[in-house]
Design an enzyme around this catalytic site. Sequence first.
Site, PDB file in Angstrom:
ATOM      1  N   THR A 132      29.126 -11.499  62.679  1.00 15.47           N
ATOM      2  CA  THR A 132      28.112 -12.217  63.550  1.00 15.47           C
ATOM      3  C   THR A 132      27.853 -13.645  63.235  1.00 15.47           C
ATOM      4  O   THR A 132      28.336 -14.266  62.226  1.00 15.47           O
ATOM      5  CB  THR A 132      26.536 -11.485  62.921  1.00 15.47           C
ATOM      6  OG1 THR A 132      25.791 -12.300  63.695  1.00 15.47           O
ATOM      7  CG2 THR A 132      26.366 -11.569  61.816  1.00 15.47           C
ATOM      8  N   ASP A 133      27.510 -14.366  64.343  1.00 15.70           N
ATOM      9  CA  ASP A 133      27.236 -15.755  64.106  1.00 15.70           C
ATOM     10  C   ASP A 133      26.071 -16.262  63.321  1.00 15.70           C
ATOM     11  O   ASP A 133      25.928 -17.218  62.653  1.00 15.70           O
ATOM     12  CB  ASP A 133      27.175 -16.617  65.302  1.00 15.70           C
ATOM     13  CG  ASP A 133      25.878 -15.669  66.244  1.00 15.70           C
ATOM     14  OD1 ASP A 133      25.378 -14.946  65.743  1.00 15.70           O
ATOM     15  OD2 ASP A 133      25.705 -16.541  67.329  1.00 15.70           O
ATOM     16  N   GLU A 134      25.403 -15.111  62.816  1.00 17.30           N
ATOM     17  CA  GLU A 134      24.090 -15.406  61.877  1.00 17.30           C
ATOM     18  C   GLU A 134      24.395 -15.693  60.764  1.00 17.30           C
ATOM     19  O   GLU A 134      23.504 -16.106  60.056  1.00 17.30           O
ATOM     20  CB  GLU A 134      23.248 -14.172  62.206  1.00 17.30           C
ATOM     21  CG  GLU A 134      22.698 -13.933  63.419  1.00 17.30           C
ATOM     22  CD  GLU A 134      21.413 -12.912  63.715  1.00 17.30           C
ATOM     23  OE1 GLU A 134      20.749 -12.993  62.702  1.00 17.30           O
ATOM     24  OE2 GLU A 134      20.993 -12.849  64.859  1.00 17.30           O
ATOM     25  N   TYR A 158      19.387  -9.537  57.158  1.00 15.80           N
ATOM     26  CA  TYR A 158      20.291  -9.119  57.903  1.00 15.80           C
ATOM     27  C   TYR A 158      21.642  -9.943  57.734  1.00 15.80           C
ATOM     28  O   TYR A 158      22.772  -9.474  57.259  1.00 15.80           O
ATOM     29  CB  TYR A 158      20.034  -8.781  59.303  1.00 15.80           C
ATOM     30  CG  TYR A 158      21.284  -8.710  60.116  1.00 15.80           C
ATOM     31  CD1 TYR A 158      21.868  -7.772  60.238  1.00 15.80           C
ATOM     32  CD2 TYR A 158      21.424  -9.696  61.295  1.00 15.80           C
ATOM     33  CE1 TYR A 158      23.181  -7.744  61.124  1.00 15.80           C
ATOM     34  CE2 TYR A 158      22.600  -9.657  61.718  1.00 15.80           C
ATOM     35  CZ  TYR A 158      23.352  -8.527  61.858  1.00 15.80           C
ATOM     36  OH  TYR A 158      24.529  -8.520  62.870  1.00 15.80           O
ATOM     37  N   LYS A 162      25.193  -9.357  56.000  1.00 14.35           N
ATOM     38  CA  LYS A 162      26.702  -9.455  56.762  1.00 14.35           C
ATOM     39  C   LYS A 162      27.463 -10.688  56.026  1.00 14.35           C
ATOM     40  O   LYS A 162      28.714 -10.433  56.026  1.00 14.35           O
ATOM     41  CB  LYS A 162      26.218 -10.008  58.011  1.00 14.35           C
ATOM     42  CG  LYS A 162      25.600  -8.739  59.073  1.00 14.35           C
ATOM     43  CD  LYS A 162      26.389  -7.561  59.393  1.00 14.35           C
ATOM     44  CE  LYS A 162      27.863  -7.752  60.302  1.00 14.35           C
ATOM     45  NZ  LYS A 162      28.454  -6.637  60.462  1.00 14.35           N
TER      46      LYS A 162
END
Length: 356
Positions: A132-134, A158, A162
């Site tokens: 993810t970009d997060e 989260y 990741k």
Amino acid sequence: MILVTGGAGFIGANFVLDWLAAANEPVVNLDALTYAGNMENLASVQGDGRHVFVHGDICDRALIDRLLVEQRPRAIVHFAAESHVDRSIHGPAAFVRTNVEGTFTLLEAARAYWGALDGEARAAFRFLHVSTDEVYGSLGPQDPPFAETKAFEPNSPYSASKAASDHLVRAWHHTYGLPVLTTNCSNNYGPYQFPEKLIPLVIANALAGKPLPIYGDGMNVRDWLYVGDHCAAIREVLARGRLGETYNVGGWNEMPNIDIVRTICALLDELRPDPAGPHERLITYVQDRPGHDRRYAIDARKIERELGWRPAETFASGIRKTVAWYLANQDWVGHVQSGAYREWIDANYAARGARP
Ligand code: NAD
Ligand code: DAU
């Protein structure tokens, strides 16, 4: 054949359906069927001999070893994860278990399997990690979009879990030579998305005449990508991505949350007008998400340059398809809004001053 993990969830199921239509290569689909996994997402391939579903956990090393030896996949495409930021704030343990320990278990099993392959099969094997970009953190209004070289600054349980999994994947390549690829994608939307996420939640609540909860001032910005475009990007990276590389995937489509919600309201006013008045009347500002990242934006030039991938959908075309899909699949929505879903809605929104 390929092994997909998490293929009963939102993106995984879209990927399995897309793969069988586009690549015509069998898929073994390993999924634990958590609250987010739903066999109804795969109803259209029930009875299709090219799809083998295995109910199991990515933390179960013995099961994965057995699957790899029996099925002999040429690639693993790893979607399985706990994926909802708000749930990670309420209960982070499951995120560390599945996203970190699960990815570790899968990497170790893949390493043992790949190490025992010979010649051509060993050279062809791929482990594609969907991320993810997060992991990159939060941007200010004038910051350039995230490039693959941006340092990781995860801010939620989260995104931290990741980021940890991305680091493990990188290390398994660097240290053991495992042929890995990683994709870091922005916010997906489209069919089969669980209605705890912004877009399907807003569609479902608007149709039910319930409040549309906007966290904070509604000006947090995300980049939105239609799920089919994400699936196409993963196929390209799997086919031609350079080993050990990461590829950012995004839609060049930054929008503040309030604009997303207003767009959905306008579409519903057109497609399913409510005699009680415009759907915008349901917009309700609620208490913000703790640590809410302000802005994400993706620089997707690397995947465009190296692999020629570009999104096919604009936001206007993708959101229209998505709203139409939810309107045509109200039974699917009704089935996932089970007792467990209700409990989550109560837990997340009661303390925010709104109970959609
Ligand atoms: P999802 O929550 O809809 O689905 C996750 C799936 O993984 C479910 O089917 C669930 O049953 C399965 N699963 C969970 N724990 C498992 C375990 N221990 N063993 C086996 N299966 C397990 O998630 P999604 O939105 O489809 O996201 C898929 C992947 O893409 C995730 O890795 C996520 O981090 C990443 N991603 C998502 C987005 C997005 O906008 N949704 C964007 C970028 C990246
Ligand atoms: O950026 C990629 C990520 O996008 C993925 O890695 C995650 O798996 C996926 O869940 C998604 O994370 P977000 O937190 O951005 O998605 P979500 O749909 O939960 O929220 C989108 C934005 O809308 C975010 O700024 C929070 C806000 N929001 C969300 C909900 C559920 C609201 O304002 N109200 C809500 O009720």
